[in-house]
Design a protein around this motif. Structure first.
Motif, PDB file in Angstrom:
ATOM      1  N   LEU A  95     -11.326  -1.561  53.881  1.00  0.00           N
ATOM      2  CA  LEU A  95     -12.191  -0.698  53.064  1.00  0.00           C
ATOM      3  C   LEU A  95     -11.979   0.761  53.450  1.00  0.00           C
ATOM      4  O   LEU A  95     -11.905   1.090  54.630  1.00  0.00           O
ATOM      5  CB  LEU A  95     -13.668  -1.063  53.279  1.00  0.00           C
ATOM      6  N   PHE A  96     -11.906   1.623  52.439  1.00  0.00           N
ATOM      7  CA  PHE A  96     -11.729   3.046  52.691  1.00  0.00           C
ATOM      8  C   PHE A  96     -12.678   3.841  51.796  1.00  0.00           C
ATOM      9  O   PHE A  96     -13.054   3.389  50.711  1.00  0.00           O
ATOM     10  CB  PHE A  96     -10.289   3.483  52.393  1.00  0.00           C
ATOM     11  N   ALA A  97     -13.034   5.020  52.270  1.00  0.00           N
ATOM     12  CA  ALA A  97     -13.770   5.971  51.430  1.00  0.00           C
ATOM     13  C   ALA A  97     -12.753   6.920  50.813  1.00  0.00           C
ATOM     14  O   ALA A  97     -11.953   7.532  51.532  1.00  0.00           O
ATOM     15  CB  ALA A  97     -14.783   6.749  52.269  1.00  0.00           C
ATOM     16  N   THR A  98     -12.742   7.030  49.497  1.00  0.00           N
ATOM     17  CA  THR A  98     -11.840   7.987  48.850  1.00  0.00           C
ATOM     18  C   THR A  98     -12.442   9.382  48.958  1.00  0.00           C
ATOM     19  O   THR A  98     -13.640   9.541  49.203  1.00  0.00           O
ATOM     20  CB  THR A  98     -11.615   7.625  47.374  1.00  0.00           C
ATOM     21  N   LEU A  99     -11.621  10.388  48.746  1.00  0.00           N
ATOM     22  CA  LEU A  99     -12.076  11.770  48.920  1.00  0.00           C
ATOM     23  C   LEU A  99     -13.131  12.163  47.896  1.00  0.00           C
ATOM     24  O   LEU A  99     -13.862  13.127  48.101  1.00  0.00           O
ATOM     25  CB  LEU A  99     -10.876  12.725  48.846  1.00  0.00           C
ATOM     26  N   ASP A 100     -13.203  11.422  46.778  1.00  0.00           N
ATOM     27  CA  ASP A 100     -14.241  11.712  45.777  1.00  0.00           C
ATOM     28  C   ASP A 100     -15.494  10.854  45.961  1.00  0.00           C
ATOM     29  O   ASP A 100     -16.359  10.808  45.097  1.00  0.00           O
ATOM     30  CB  ASP A 100     -13.688  11.543  44.355  1.00  0.00           C
ATOM     31  N   GLY A 101     -15.584  10.153  47.125  1.00  0.00           N
ATOM     32  CA  GLY A 101     -16.819   9.438  47.472  1.00  0.00           C
ATOM     33  C   GLY A 101     -16.894   7.997  47.024  1.00  0.00           C
ATOM     34  O   GLY A 101     -17.944   7.360  47.140  1.00  0.00           O
ATOM     35  N   ARG A 102     -15.799   7.442  46.518  1.00  0.00           N
ATOM     36  CA  ARG A 102     -15.817   6.045  46.103  1.00  0.00           C
ATOM     37  C   ARG A 102     -15.465   5.116  47.266  1.00  0.00           C
ATOM     38  O   ARG A 102     -14.936   5.548  48.285  1.00  0.00           O
ATOM     39  CB  ARG A 102     -14.825   5.815  44.953  1.00  0.00           C
ATOM     40  N   MET A 103     -15.759   3.837  47.088  1.00  0.00           N
ATOM     41  CA  MET A 103     -15.374   2.807  48.054  1.00  0.00           C
ATOM     42  C   MET A 103     -14.125   2.119  47.516  1.00  0.00           C
ATOM     43  O   MET A 103     -14.130   1.602  46.396  1.00  0.00           O
ATOM     44  CB  MET A 103     -16.496   1.781  48.225  1.00  0.00           C
ATOM     45  N   ALA A 104     -13.037   2.124  48.297  1.00  0.00           N
ATOM     46  CA  ALA A 104     -11.787   1.500  47.873  1.00  0.00           C
ATOM     47  C   ALA A 104     -11.560   0.205  48.649  1.00  0.00           C
ATOM     48  O   ALA A 104     -11.589   0.199  49.879  1.00  0.00           O
ATOM     49  CB  ALA A 104     -10.620   2.458  48.094  1.00  0.00           C
ATOM     50  N   TYR A 105     -11.359  -0.882  47.923  1.00  0.00           N
ATOM     51  CA  TYR A 105     -10.966  -2.170  48.514  1.00  0.00           C
ATOM     52  C   TYR A 105      -9.450  -2.276  48.417  1.00  0.00           C
ATOM     53  O   TYR A 105      -8.886  -2.025  47.346  1.00  0.00           O
ATOM     54  CB  TYR A 105     -11.607  -3.333  47.753  1.00  0.00           C
ATOM     55  N   ILE A 106      -8.781  -2.640  49.517  1.00  0.00           N
ATOM     56  CA  ILE A 106      -7.317  -2.658  49.468  1.00  0.00           C
ATOM     57  C   ILE A 106      -6.717  -4.012  49.846  1.00  0.00           C
ATOM     58  O   ILE A 106      -5.507  -4.155  49.823  1.00  0.00           O
ATOM     59  CB  ILE A 106      -6.720  -1.568  50.375  1.00  0.00           C
ATOM     60  N   ASP A 107      -7.510  -4.989  50.195  1.00  0.00           N
ATOM     61  CA  ASP A 107      -6.971  -6.286  50.600  1.00  0.00           C
ATOM     62  C   ASP A 107      -7.788  -7.378  49.933  1.00  0.00           C
ATOM     63  O   ASP A 107      -9.008  -7.414  50.073  1.00  0.00           O
ATOM     64  CB  ASP A 107      -7.012  -6.424  52.129  1.00  0.00           C
ATOM     65  N   PHE A 108      -7.108  -8.283  49.221  1.00  0.00           N
ATOM     66  CA  PHE A 108      -7.816  -9.309  48.451  1.00  0.00           C
ATOM     67  C   PHE A 108      -7.311 -10.705  48.782  1.00  0.00           C
ATOM     68  O   PHE A 108      -7.358 -11.605  47.951  1.00  0.00           O
ATOM     69  CB  PHE A 108      -7.649  -9.018  46.948  1.00  0.00           C
ATOM     70  N   GLY A 109      -6.844 -10.880  50.021  1.00  0.00           N
ATOM     71  CA  GLY A 109      -6.301 -12.163  50.414  1.00  0.00           C
ATOM     72  C   GLY A 109      -7.360 -13.232  50.598  1.00  0.00           C
ATOM     73  O   GLY A 109      -7.162 -14.389  50.227  1.00  0.00           O
ATOM     74  N   MET A 110      -8.509 -12.852  51.182  1.00  0.00           N
ATOM     75  CA  MET A 110      -9.549 -13.835  51.470  1.00  0.00           C
ATOM     76  C   MET A 110     -10.735 -13.614  50.543  1.00  0.00           C
ATOM     77  O   MET A 110     -11.593 -12.765  50.783  1.00  0.00           O
ATOM     78  CB  MET A 110      -9.986 -13.751  52.940  1.00  0.00           C
ATOM     79  N   MET A 111     -10.771 -14.365  49.448  1.00  0.00           N
ATOM     80  CA  MET A 111     -11.846 -14.288  48.460  1.00  0.00           C
ATOM     81  C   MET A 111     -12.394 -15.694  48.249  1.00  0.00           C
ATOM     82  O   MET A 111     -11.759 -16.691  48.596  1.00  0.00           O
ATOM     83  CB  MET A 111     -11.321 -13.736  47.128  1.00  0.00           C
ATOM     84  N   ASP A 112     -13.584 -15.771  47.637  1.00  0.00           N
ATOM     85  CA  ASP A 112     -14.144 -17.090  47.317  1.00  0.00           C
ATOM     86  C   ASP A 112     -15.004 -16.981  46.062  1.00  0.00           C
ATOM     87  O   ASP A 112     -15.414 -15.881  45.664  1.00  0.00           O
ATOM     88  CB  ASP A 112     -14.970 -17.635  48.480  1.00  0.00           C
ATOM     89  N   GLN A 113     -15.263 -18.134  45.443  1.00  0.00           N
ATOM     90  CA  GLN A 113     -15.988 -18.193  44.173  1.00  0.00           C
ATOM     91  C   GLN A 113     -17.254 -19.027  44.332  1.00  0.00           C
ATOM     92  O   GLN A 113     -17.226 -20.099  44.937  1.00  0.00           O
ATOM     93  CB  GLN A 113     -15.100 -18.818  43.091  1.00  0.00           C
ATOM     94  N   LEU A 114     -18.369 -18.526  43.789  1.00  0.00           N
ATOM     95  CA  LEU A 114     -19.644 -19.250  43.806  1.00  0.00           C
ATOM     96  C   LEU A 114     -19.969 -19.765  42.415  1.00  0.00           C
ATOM     97  O   LEU A 114     -19.631 -19.132  41.409  1.00  0.00           O
ATOM     98  CB  LEU A 114     -20.779 -18.332  44.269  1.00  0.00           C
ATOM     99  N   SER A 115     -20.656 -20.906  42.368  1.00  0.00           N
ATOM    100  CA  SER A 115     -21.105 -21.434  41.078  1.00  0.00           C
ATOM    101  C   SER A 115     -22.287 -20.612  40.575  1.00  0.00           C
ATOM    102  O   SER A 115     -22.942 -19.891  41.338  1.00  0.00           O
ATOM    103  CB  SER A 115     -21.530 -22.897  41.223  1.00  0.00           C
TER     104      SER A 115
END
Length: 565
Positions: free
Chosen positions: A303-323
């Motif tokens: 996770l990174f903070a961009t210079l304009d104040g947003r939250m950037a996600y850069i890794d999506f290897g470990m995800m999961d799905q809920l019903s």
């Protein structure tokens, strides 16, 4: 170098039975790995004890912190993942150890560039010069499962190129096999159901780890995540370049940002840490309760903070799905916990799988009230997930609670997010952000399931709970982004619909209960909303709502109102 010799052929999917069969006939490899793990951790433990016996704990603190990081690094990716999880818990790990564990996020030893370049060329079936206009001579970061280079495409886009470490699967297979054997061996010795399904939890972790080393899978995850947050002004998701990606190479948009743990750089860039916390927690809750597709590894290296104040996600290897049902039950459980409705909370625990359907919840309700009531404290502001998990573990010794495998990742995600927020603000309380969001979700009630959960919250033992409605509106309205008028429109539409017949009856009963009109409750509600709803807005709201409802629907109100008298 022959790339085919870099890694033998192994299944791309986690299969506990196949791995068990593979190592059942290789006892020497299993024993040797077990000895290596015991030897390294045993040495570390002995050094800690020796420091204590010789009164040199303070002198050797930094030395031991470095030693722990090196032990985890030497043991490889599985143990590095454990260290990464611990690195997000400043409330659990002392600062000297924390500073070293943080280095496991993106400051690990890189593997040979020649091997990395060979992997890229063979995976993409073209030379590096053909694929990229510019390519960094050395990696800009090295993580547990791969390393990252900065490059420029021939079309001019700045990109990050992730290359997987060689020989990952055999290492992961052996570690997961050992963990599973230990889990099966330990389970019978644990009290009651504390060890229930430990092997399934290892299997869940194994499946996610194998998904994480399949970059095709990560690319699909990133695209789904970007679709979910399309139009969100606070969340940045990098573009994936599929034509330059494969199972072991991933090319994605380069993100210029600041690590969330680098408080000095955040301050120098004029970024508000509290606002970043709010973005992180709210986006995490949206993943769990709105989309059901959540990031299970949100450590600061991802996770990174961009210079304009947003939250950037850069890794999506470990995800999961809920019903869908699990999402709504989690939302309900959060509200029941805050409202201290432990009877309803126990029923939610059954629905979520923490208790079996045949469990008699009546003896458990007082225990929940005692343990969780202490964890929450005098106000919701005292609530945090670490306290809850610590207190809840006591219940598992005395009552038949179990941890469903799916929730191992959810709890890890929540605790990691809370730990990250605590590193930005030690006084942070996750409930101060999460409860307003959950209240808003229930009040808007855009799905039948959410509307039923709202009824469960507002109506208890056949009586309408005015105080709960007041609390939810007050807490939700504290968020500047919450617009009460659309919510009121949805509520009015629901009340006038056939589905809302039960709520109409309960409202009429509540207003006339005890042979008097309950005008005091109505006045209190009005005092909460009068600043947001002006007379002209009320007229417009009523006109638009009635216009959208058929005559048959409005006529349905009259019989229900008559019946309730």
């Amino acid at each position: 170098m022959d790339y085919s010799q870099l890694e033998p052929t192994y299944s791309s999917r986690y299969d506990a039975k196949a791995i068990g069969s593979q190592y059942r006939w290789r006892p020497l490899r299993v024993i040797w790995r077990a000895i290596a793990v015991i030897w390294l951790f045993g040495n570390f433990a002995l050094h800690l004890l020796f420091d204590k016996w010789t009164n040199r704990v303070a002198v050797n603190r930094q030395k031991r912190a470095i030693e722990l990081r090196r032990v985890l690094t030497k043991l490889g990716p599985t143990y590095i993942k454990v260290g990464q999880a611990l690195s997000t818990r400043p409330d659990l790990i002392r600062k000297d150890f924390l500073d070293e564990l943080i280095k496991l996020q993106d400051q690990l030893p890189a593997f040979d560039n020649r091997i990395a370049f060979k992997i890229i060329e063979l995976e993409l079936e073209r030379s590096i010069e053909e694929a990229y206009r510019e390519f960094s001579a050395n990696p800009v970061a090295a993580a547990s499962l791969g390393q990252v280079y900065k490059a420029v495409l021939h079309t001019g886009e700045d990109v990050a190129v992730k290359v997987q470490r060689p020989n990952l699967r055999p290492t992961l297979n052996l570690d997961l096999y050992l963990m599973r054997r230990i889990a099966v061996w330990v389970e019978p010795w644990l009290p009651l159901n504390l060890g229930h399904d430990l092997a399934l939890i290892v299997d869940e972790f194994g499946m996610k780890l194998f998904e994480e080393i399949d970059y095709y899978h990560e690319a699909r995850n990133a695209e789904q995540f970007a679709l979910n947050f399309a139009g969100d002004p606070d969340v940045k998701v990098p573009v994936i370049y599929n034509q330059f990606s494969s199972e072991k190479v991933l090319t994605l948009e380069w993100i210029d940002g600041i690590k969330l743990t680098d408080l000095d750089k955040l301050a120098a860039a004029g970024l508000d840490a509290d606002n970043l916390i709010k973005i992180g927690v709210t986006s995490g809750l949206r993943q769990l309760l709105e989309y059901g597709f959540f990031h299970a590894d949100p450590h600061p290296g991802n996770l990174f903070a961009t210079l304009d104040g947003r939250m950037a996600y850069i890794d999506f290897g470990m995800m999961d799905q809920l019903s869908e049902s699990m999402k709504e039950t989690i939302a309900s459980a959060v509200v029941q916990l805050i409202n201290r409705d432990y009877q309803s909370l126990a029923r939610d625990f059954v629905s979520l799988g923490f208790l079996t359907p045949e469990t008699d919840i009546q003896p458990i309700v007082p225990a929940l009230e005692k343990v969780l009531g202490n964890a929450i404290g005098e106000s919701v502001g005292d609530f945090n997930f670490k306290t809850i998990t610590d207190e809840f573990s006591e219940l598992m010794y005395e009552y038949p609670f179990r941890l469903p495998a799916k929730f191992a990742l959810i709890i890890r995600s929540l605790i990691t997010q809370e730990g990250l927020a605590l590193s930005l603000n030690p006084d942070f309380r996750i409930v101060e952000v999460s409860y307003p969001y959950v209240s808003q979700r229930l009040l808007t009630g855009e799905s039948p399931q959410l509307r039923r959960r709202l009824l469960d919250v507002l109506i208890q033992d056949g009586k309408f709970q005015w105080t709960r409605l007041e609390n939810m509106i007050a807490i939700a309205s504290a968020d500047d982004n919450f617009d009460l008028l659309p919510t009121a429109r949805l509520g009015l539409q629901y009340i006038l619909s056939e589905e809302g017949q039960y709520l109409r009856q309960q409202l009429l009963i509540a207003l006339t209960e005890g042979d008097r009109l309950h005008t005091d409750e109505v006045k209190r509600l009005w005092s909460l909303i009068q600043d947001d709803i002006k007379p002209q807005k009320i007229l417009d709201l009523a006109f638009n709502t009635f216009r959208q409802i058929s005559a048959d629907s409005v006529a349905a109100i009259i019989p229900s109102a008559t019946t309730s008298r």
